[in-house]
Design an enzyme around this catalytic site. Structure first.
Site, mmCIF file in Angstrom:
data_model
loop_
_atom_site.group_PDB
_atom_site.id
_atom_site.type_symbol
_atom_site.label_atom_id
_atom_site.label_comp_id
_atom_site.label_asym_id
_atom_site.label_seq_id
_atom_site.Cartn_x
_atom_site.Cartn_y
_atom_site.Cartn_z
ATOM 1 N N LYS A 1 -6.586 2.137 5.800
ATOM 2 C CA LYS A 1 -6.803 0.421 4.764
ATOM 3 C C LYS A 1 -7.714 -0.012 5.627
ATOM 4 C CE LYS A 1 -1.104 1.418 3.674
ATOM 5 N NZ LYS A 1 -0.363 0.810 2.906
ATOM 6 N N ASP B 1 -0.029 -5.056 -3.160
ATOM 7 C CA ASP B 1 0.830 -4.168 -3.317
ATOM 8 C C ASP B 1 2.076 -3.707 -4.426
ATOM 9 O OD1 ASP B 1 0.806 -1.773 -1.644
ATOM 10 O OD2 ASP B 1 1.745 -2.735 0.194
ATOM 11 N N GLN C 1 2.720 -4.257 5.593
ATOM 12 C CA GLN C 1 3.182 -2.963 5.947
ATOM 13 C C GLN C 1 4.426 -2.730 6.379
ATOM 14 O OE1 GLN C 1 0.796 -0.361 5.973
ATOM 15 N NE2 GLN C 1 2.533 1.378 5.992
#
Ligand code: NAD
Length: 284
Positions: free
Chosen positions: A49, A117, A94
């Protein structure tokens, strides 16, 4: 033989399309990817990412790799500071987090307008209500899977769609997105009795279970479109999806491979969500 829907190609096109949007912004989009601890799989995902963000010229704050013993309070403080940072448009924590940290509290702490997200309850709620504003943050994996369905050319209106797996990050939002495109959706899960009977009538199959090749090719209705979200490691170390590809490819109309299907789309959609957030912030 099925059409192979190549996620790498669609992801590349999606990223190319972002470049001109980025060039029109007053400042580069900012993405904060937070990692707590040293989980090896997380390290790989975070690296992918951050590298992609770097290549697109995003601003990324330093020092977001926090030690395993970071307290929840410290993590929440970091998120609160990033929420206020005008250079940061997107914040991603994460997962999984170490066991001593409450994942829900952390996800709730991210400002919904920076929730690239799409995991914050506000964004999930908006999606579930079918509110489709251009700047709604939609979870990256189901968003990417929808793009691949569009690429396959399948007409979702009136189609029978079977989603296998009901996680908050894939299965559930996927079911909502399909329903909003007027598919008739069946959401199967670990307690579903006779999965095969549901698959028999499926025009569209989305597999998000996490079990290597558990969905046999023979279960796929001839002419179905198959999106395989699963990423599994076989005993010999190779990667495969939830669907038995070699047999399913002979029955399906279109199918996504693993690797090279949904995976690349997830990162592309994260970049897209960050650009969407940056555009929204710069309009304010
Ligand atoms: P999860 O473990 O949170 O959820 C799995 C779901 O599968 C559950 O809802 C469960 O009810 C269902 N399930 C379990 N056994 C079943 C069975 N026998 N029959 C039917 N349903 C069953 O997993 P997740 O986070 O949703 O991820 C699913 C898979 O997708 C994993 O392989 C994961 O690695 C992969 N994934 C890929 C991407 C990507 O970018 N391609 C992103 C997220 C997850």
């Amino acid at each position: 033989m099925a059409q192979i829907v190549d996620g790498r190609v669609v992801a590349r096109e999606s990223l190319m399309a972002l470049k001109s949007r980025i060039s029109r912004l007053k400042r580069p989009p900012g993405l904060a990817v937070i990692k707590v601890g040293e989980d090896p799989a997380s390290a790989i995902y975070v690296r992918r990412k951050t590298r992609r963000a770097e290549r697109l010229g995003f601003y990324q704050p330093d020092d977001l790799h926090l030690p395993e013993d970071t307290t929840q309070a410290v993590l929440l403080e970091r998120i609160a500071a990033l929420n206020l940072d005008p250079k940061v448009d997107g914040i991603l924590v994460q997962l999984p987090l170490p066991a001593h940290i409450d994942e829900r509290a952390v996800l709730a702490a991210v400002s919904p307008d920076k929730d690239v997200d799409g995991f914050h309850a506000v964004n999930v709620g908006r999606l579930a209500q079918g509110r489709r504003s251009d700047d709604l943050m939609i979870a990256c994996t189901p968003k990417g899977a929808m793009r691949l369905l569009a690429e396959s050319g399948v007409n979702l209106s009136g189609a029978e769609a079977v989603v296998i797996g009901r996680s908050n990050i894939v299965g559930r939002p996927m079911a909502w997105l399909l329903e909003q495109q007027n598919a008739t959706v069946t959401l199967c899960h670990s307690r579903t009795v006779n999965l095969q009977s549901h698959l028999k009538r499926a025009d569209v199959v989305v597999a998000a279970v996490g079990r290597a090749e558990m969905i046999k090719g023979a279960w796929i209705r001839p002419g179905a479109v198959v999106i395989d979200v699963g990423i599994n490691r076989r005993e010999d170390g190779t990667i495969c999806g939830d669907v038995e590809f070699d047999t399913a490819v002979k029955r399906a109309l279109a199918i996504t491979p693993v690797p090279g299907g949904v995976g690349p789309m997830t990162i592309a959609m994260l970049m897209e969500n960050t650009v969407i957030a940056a555009e929204a912030h710069q309009r304010q």
